[in-house]
Design a protein around this motif. Structure first.
Motif, PDB file in Angstrom:
ATOM      1  N   ILE A   1      76.581  71.093  82.805  1.00  0.00           N
ATOM      2  CA  ILE A   1      75.731  70.683  83.696  1.00  0.00           C
ATOM      3  C   ILE A   1      74.258  70.431  83.199  1.00  0.00           C
ATOM      4  CG2 ILE A   1      74.406  70.940  85.967  1.00  0.00           C
ATOM      5  CD1 ILE A   1      76.808  72.517  86.961  1.00  0.00           C
ATOM      6  N   GLU A   2      73.818  71.512  82.453  1.00  0.00           N
ATOM      7  CA  GLU A   2      72.598  71.199  81.494  1.00  0.00           C
ATOM      8  C   GLU A   2      72.675  70.107  80.728  1.00  0.00           C
ATOM      9  OE1 GLU A   2      71.317  74.957  80.279  1.00  0.00           O
ATOM     10  OE2 GLU A   2      71.198  75.856  82.054  1.00  0.00           O
ATOM     11  N   MET A   3      73.735  70.070  79.926  1.00  0.00           N
ATOM     12  CA  MET A   3      73.623  69.108  78.948  1.00  0.00           C
ATOM     13  C   MET A   3      73.885  67.599  79.401  1.00  0.00           C
ATOM     14  SD  MET A   3      76.364  71.019  76.164  1.00  0.00           S
ATOM     15  CE  MET A   3      76.322  69.450  75.372  1.00  0.00           C
ATOM     16  N   LEU A   4      74.162  67.288  80.660  1.00  0.00           N
ATOM     17  CA  LEU A   4      74.282  65.983  81.073  1.00  0.00           C
ATOM     18  C   LEU A   4      73.109  65.325  81.430  1.00  0.00           C
ATOM     19  CD1 LEU A   4      77.107  66.929  84.149  1.00  0.00           C
ATOM     20  CD2 LEU A   4      77.364  65.417  82.291  1.00  0.00           C
ATOM     21  N   GLY A   5      72.015  65.895  81.671  1.00  0.00           N
ATOM     22  CA  GLY A   5      70.825  65.369  81.907  1.00  0.00           C
ATOM     23  C   GLY A   5      70.711  64.476  83.302  1.00  0.00           C
ATOM     24  N   ALA A   6      69.926  63.534  83.067  1.00  0.00           N
ATOM     25  CA  ALA A   6      70.042  62.703  84.246  1.00  0.00           C
ATOM     26  C   ALA A   6      71.291  61.905  84.430  1.00  0.00           C
ATOM     27  CB  ALA A   6      68.862  61.767  84.376  1.00  0.00           C
ATOM     28  N   VAL A   7      71.654  61.768  85.811  1.00  0.00           N
ATOM     29  CA  VAL A   7      72.888  61.244  86.040  1.00  0.00           C
ATOM     30  C   VAL A   7      72.769  60.449  87.388  1.00  0.00           C
ATOM     31  CG1 VAL A   7      75.582  61.604  86.846  1.00  0.00           C
ATOM     32  CG2 VAL A   7      74.301  63.388  85.396  1.00  0.00           C
ATOM     33  N   ARG A   8      73.296  59.171  87.265  1.00  0.00           N
ATOM     34  CA  ARG A   8      73.224  58.307  88.381  1.00  0.00           C
ATOM     35  C   ARG A   8      73.958  59.027  89.743  1.00  0.00           C
ATOM     36  NH1 ARG A   8      74.400  52.466  85.889  1.00  0.00           N
ATOM     37  NH2 ARG A   8      72.704  52.322  84.498  1.00  0.00           N
ATOM     38  N   LEU A   9      73.143  58.662  90.874  1.00  0.00           N
ATOM     39  CA  LEU A   9      73.740  59.128  92.296  1.00  0.00           C
ATOM     40  C   LEU A   9      75.357  58.494  92.401  1.00  0.00           C
ATOM     41  CD1 LEU A   9      73.421  60.729  94.587  1.00  0.00           C
ATOM     42  CD2 LEU A   9      72.174  58.820  95.849  1.00  0.00           C
ATOM     43  N   LYS A  10      75.312  57.282  92.116  1.00  0.00           N
ATOM     44  CA  LYS A  10      76.590  56.791  92.014  1.00  0.00           C
ATOM     45  C   LYS A  10      77.965  57.500  91.526  1.00  0.00           C
ATOM     46  CE  LYS A  10      76.986  52.366  92.449  1.00  0.00           C
ATOM     47  NZ  LYS A  10      76.932  50.943  92.262  1.00  0.00           N
ATOM     48  N   GLU A  11      77.427  58.059  90.048  1.00  0.00           N
ATOM     49  CA  GLU A  11      78.368  58.753  89.179  1.00  0.00           C
ATOM     50  C   GLU A  11      78.758  60.092  89.923  1.00  0.00           C
ATOM     51  OE1 GLU A  11      77.118  58.802  85.258  1.00  0.00           O
ATOM     52  OE2 GLU A  11      76.851  56.571  85.204  1.00  0.00           O
ATOM     53  N   ILE A  12      77.569  60.759  90.483  1.00  0.00           N
ATOM     54  CA  ILE A  12      77.849  62.045  91.164  1.00  0.00           C
ATOM     55  C   ILE A  12      78.535  61.902  92.283  1.00  0.00           C
ATOM     56  CG2 ILE A  12      76.641  63.958  92.411  1.00  0.00           C
ATOM     57  CD1 ILE A  12      74.155  63.290  90.637  1.00  0.00           C
ATOM     58  N   GLU A  13      78.443  60.923  93.130  1.00  0.00           N
ATOM     59  CA  GLU A  13      79.145  60.609  94.445  1.00  0.00           C
ATOM     60  C   GLU A  13      80.683  60.555  94.210  1.00  0.00           C
ATOM     61  OE1 GLU A  13      77.009  57.619  96.329  1.00  0.00           O
ATOM     62  OE2 GLU A  13      75.725  59.055  97.514  1.00  0.00           O
ATOM     63  N   ALA A  14      80.832  59.692  93.092  1.00  0.00           N
ATOM     64  CA  ALA A  14      82.375  59.391  92.587  1.00  0.00           C
ATOM     65  C   ALA A  14      82.957  60.496  92.019  1.00  0.00           C
ATOM     66  CB  ALA A  14      82.282  58.380  91.497  1.00  0.00           C
ATOM     67  N   ALA A  15      82.303  61.518  91.460  1.00  0.00           N
ATOM     68  CA  ALA A  15      83.015  62.916  91.075  1.00  0.00           C
ATOM     69  C   ALA A  15      83.214  63.691  92.084  1.00  0.00           C
ATOM     70  CB  ALA A  15      82.253  63.701  90.195  1.00  0.00           C
ATOM     71  N   GLN A  16      82.379  63.848  93.039  1.00  0.00           N
ATOM     72  CA  GLN A  16      82.445  64.638  94.163  1.00  0.00           C
ATOM     73  C   GLN A  16      83.643  63.725  95.173  1.00  0.00           C
ATOM     74  OE1 GLN A  16      78.599  64.572  96.090  1.00  0.00           O
ATOM     75  NE2 GLN A  16      77.619  65.882  94.793  1.00  0.00           N
ATOM     76  N   ASP A  17      83.774  62.719  95.217  1.00  0.00           N
ATOM     77  CA  ASP A  17      84.764  62.059  96.003  1.00  0.00           C
ATOM     78  C   ASP A  17      86.092  62.314  95.488  1.00  0.00           C
ATOM     79  OD1 ASP A  17      83.217  60.831  97.912  1.00  0.00           O
ATOM     80  OD2 ASP A  17      83.239  59.001  97.081  1.00  0.00           O
ATOM     81  N   GLY A  18      86.252  62.344  94.263  1.00  0.00           N
ATOM     82  CA  GLY A  18      87.464  62.774  93.438  1.00  0.00           C
ATOM     83  C   GLY A  18      87.999  64.237  93.423  1.00  0.00           C
ATOM     84  N   ILE A  19      86.918  64.893  93.811  1.00  0.00           N
ATOM     85  CA  ILE A  19      87.532  66.430  94.324  1.00  0.00           C
ATOM     86  C   ILE A  19      87.590  66.478  95.462  1.00  0.00           C
ATOM     87  CG2 ILE A  19      86.271  68.845  94.186  1.00  0.00           C
ATOM     88  CD1 ILE A  19      84.442  68.044  91.948  1.00  0.00           C
ATOM     89  N   ILE A  20      87.143  65.869  96.544  1.00  0.00           N
ATOM     90  CA  ILE A  20      87.532  65.811  97.964  1.00  0.00           C
ATOM     91  C   ILE A  20      88.876  65.332  97.795  1.00  0.00           C
ATOM     92  CG2 ILE A  20      87.135  65.006 100.083  1.00  0.00           C
ATOM     93  CD1 ILE A  20      85.262  67.399  98.856  1.00  0.00           C
TER      94      ILE A  20
END
Length: 207
Positions: free
Chosen positions: A165-184
């Motif tokens: 998580i620390e190594m990711l640095g700044a991540v676009r909100l759209k990418e975060i939401e896409a990853a969260q949707d995949g887990i859901i």
């Protein structure tokens, strides 16, 4: 459907769900769609319906608009329906209005709601999630959810996940939401297959 959804919006949750359950199965998706897509009802519509059902409404009220629906109202109604009815209803709504159906599903169970899973069910779900996707999804996670996820995996895996998580640095909100949707989606599939349970009112909910 419009008139029915309007009336349901005036009832408290339990009564609305009871009335909704009495509707013909073929009508329910249309009513839910109308409830979920109409954000407000004009004074003209309120007056027309109130005249037809005058004894059920306060004749002194003179609102310009009545907040009669929206995604939240639709999701609140669905939460009170039984599991089988909800499953079939959302499948039919997928065919009628996929965007609304997806929005309702997000209200019913979002990424932060992972805290509602039992430790065993959370571990079961995480076994099917790629670590890189999990790291991306957790960039915006609350401390409560992060803590539960770290507690559900080995110490070595938790440390590795923190570093990722620390190594990711700044991540676009759209990418975060896409990853969260995949887990859901993984969680919903496991729930449909009977491997885990989603219990909104179960004990141990983290506020």
């Amino acid at each position: 459907p419009q008139t029915i959804s309007f009336i349901l919006s005036y009832l408290d949750g339990a009564k609305a769900a009871a009335v909704f359950a009495l509707l013909a199965s073929g009508l329910r998706a249309a009513v839910l769609e109308r409830l979920g897509t109409i954000e407000s009802t004009s004074l003209e519509t309120v007056g027309r319906i109130a005249r037809n059902f005058g004894r059920h409404f306060d004749g002194q009220a003179r609102p310009t608009y009545h907040r009669s629906g929206g995604v939240r109202a639709a999701a609140d109604l669905v939460k009170l329906l039984d599991k089988e009815m909800t499953k079939g209803l959302l499948v039919r709504l997928d065919e009628r209005n996929a965007q609304l159906s997806a929005s309702i599903r997000k209200k019913l169970f979002g990424f932060e709601d992972l805290v509602r899973l039992t430790p065993a069910d959370l571990q079961r779900a995480l076994r099917e999630v790629d670590s890189s996707n999990l790291a991306t999804a957790m960039k915006s996670a609350s401390e409560a959810l992060r803590g539960k996820i770290y507690a559900g995996i080995s110490k070595r895996a938790a440390e590795s996940l923190r570093e990722e998580i620390e190594m990711l640095g700044a991540v676009r909100l759209k990418e975060i939401e896409a990853a969260q949707d995949g887990i859901i989606q993984v969680v919903r599939r496991l729930e449909e297959e009977g491997h885990i349970a989603l219990e909104p009112d179960a004990e141990g909910v983290v506020a």
